[in-house]
Design a protein around this motif. Structure first.
Motif, short mmCIF file in Angstrom:
data_model
loop_
_atom_site.label_atom_id
_atom_site.label_comp_id
_atom_site.label_asym_id
_atom_site.label_seq_id
_atom_site.Cartn_x
_atom_site.Cartn_y
_atom_site.Cartn_z
N ARG A 4 0.85 -1.19 0.00
CA ARG A 4 0.00 0.00 0.00
C ARG A 4 0.89 1.25 0.00
O ARG A 4 1.78 1.39 0.83
CB ARG A 4 -0.88 -0.02 1.25
N PRO A 5 0.65 2.18 -0.95
CA PRO A 5 1.47 3.41 -1.00
C PRO A 5 1.31 4.25 0.27
O PRO A 5 0.27 4.22 0.93
CB PRO A 5 0.90 4.16 -2.21
N PHE A 8 -1.83 6.37 0.69
CA PHE A 8 -3.03 5.69 1.18
C PHE A 8 -2.94 5.46 2.68
O PHE A 8 -3.93 5.58 3.40
CB PHE A 8 -3.25 4.37 0.45
N ILE A 9 -1.74 5.11 3.15
CA ILE A 9 -1.55 4.91 4.59
C ILE A 9 -1.87 6.20 5.35
O ILE A 9 -2.56 6.18 6.37
CB ILE A 9 -0.11 4.42 4.88
N ASN A 10 -1.40 7.32 4.82
CA ASN A 10 -1.68 8.61 5.45
C ASN A 10 -3.17 8.94 5.44
O ASN A 10 -3.70 9.49 6.41
CB ASN A 10 -0.88 9.73 4.78
N LEU A 11 -3.86 8.62 4.35
CA LEU A 11 -5.30 8.88 4.28
C LEU A 11 -6.06 8.03 5.31
O LEU A 11 -7.07 8.47 5.84
CB LEU A 11 -5.83 8.61 2.87
N LEU A 12 -5.56 6.83 5.56
CA LEU A 12 -6.18 5.99 6.58
C LEU A 12 -5.88 6.51 7.98
O LEU A 12 -6.76 6.54 8.84
CB LEU A 12 -5.70 4.54 6.43
N LYS A 13 -4.63 6.94 8.18
CA LYS A 13 -4.23 7.44 9.50
C LYS A 13 -5.02 8.68 9.91
O LYS A 13 -5.41 8.82 11.06
CB LYS A 13 -2.74 7.78 9.52
N ASN A 14 -5.23 9.59 8.95
CA ASN A 14 -5.96 10.81 9.31
C ASN A 14 -7.47 10.68 9.12
O ASN A 14 -8.20 11.65 9.18
CB ASN A 14 -5.41 12.04 8.57
N ARG A 15 -7.90 9.44 8.88
CA ARG A 15 -9.32 9.07 8.80
C ARG A 15 -10.07 9.74 7.64
O ARG A 15 -11.29 9.92 7.71
CB ARG A 15 -10.02 9.33 10.12
N THR A 16 -9.34 10.10 6.59
CA THR A 16 -10.00 10.58 5.39
C THR A 16 -10.72 9.41 4.71
O THR A 16 -11.82 9.56 4.20
CB THR A 16 -8.97 11.20 4.42
N LYS A 18 -11.51 4.98 5.11
CA LYS A 18 -11.55 3.84 6.04
C LYS A 18 -11.04 2.60 5.32
O LYS A 18 -11.21 2.47 4.11
CB LYS A 18 -12.98 3.57 6.51
N GLU A 19 -10.46 1.71 6.08
CA GLU A 19 -10.00 0.45 5.50
C GLU A 19 -11.24 -0.35 5.08
O GLU A 19 -12.25 -0.36 5.76
CB GLU A 19 -9.17 -0.33 6.51
N ALA A 20 -11.11 -1.01 3.94
CA ALA A 20 -12.23 -1.79 3.40
C ALA A 20 -11.76 -3.20 3.08
O ALA A 20 -10.57 -3.44 2.87
CB ALA A 20 -12.76 -1.13 2.13
N THR A 66 -8.37 0.93 -8.02
CA THR A 66 -7.10 1.11 -7.31
C THR A 66 -7.32 1.12 -5.80
O THR A 66 -6.59 0.47 -5.04
CB THR A 66 -6.41 2.41 -7.77
N LEU A 67 -8.33 1.86 -5.36
CA LEU A 67 -8.64 1.90 -3.92
C LEU A 67 -9.01 0.51 -3.41
O LEU A 67 -8.57 0.09 -2.35
CB LEU A 67 -9.75 2.90 -3.65
N LEU A 68 -9.84 -0.21 -4.17
CA LEU A 68 -10.23 -1.56 -3.77
C LEU A 68 -9.01 -2.49 -3.71
O LEU A 68 -8.91 -3.32 -2.81
CB LEU A 68 -11.26 -2.12 -4.74
N HIS A 69 -8.12 -2.35 -4.66
CA HIS A 69 -6.92 -3.20 -4.69
C HIS A 69 -6.12 -3.05 -3.40
O HIS A 69 -5.60 -4.03 -2.87
CB HIS A 69 -6.05 -2.84 -5.89
#
Length: 72
Positions: A4-5, A8-16, A18-20, A66-69
């Protein structure tokens, strides 16, 4: 599988985002739509607005795939 780039990790960390859960069938469907609409958008016999809309839909489907991947 590609890691995972960081973006994307940063978007998950700042809750922009959610993990799916990754759904391979859904991912393949988005890729098929992307390929089909992007191919159709190159058809010169279609008016410019419709070609733009097809290209936009294809890019949106590719971005969603890409997000789903990456389970985002």
């Amino acid at each position: 599988m590609i890691e995972r780039p960081d973006e994307f990790i940063n978007l998950l960390k700042n809750r922009t985002f959610k993990e799916a859960d990754r759904d391979e069938a859904e991912l393949q469907q988005y890729l098929a739509v992307a390929m089909s609409t992007l191919k159709d958008s190159k058809n010169a016999s279609i008016n410019a607005h419709s070609r733009y809309m097809l290209a936009y839909e294809g890019l949106h489907s590719l971005a969603t795939a890409t997000l789903l991947h990456f389970s985002v």
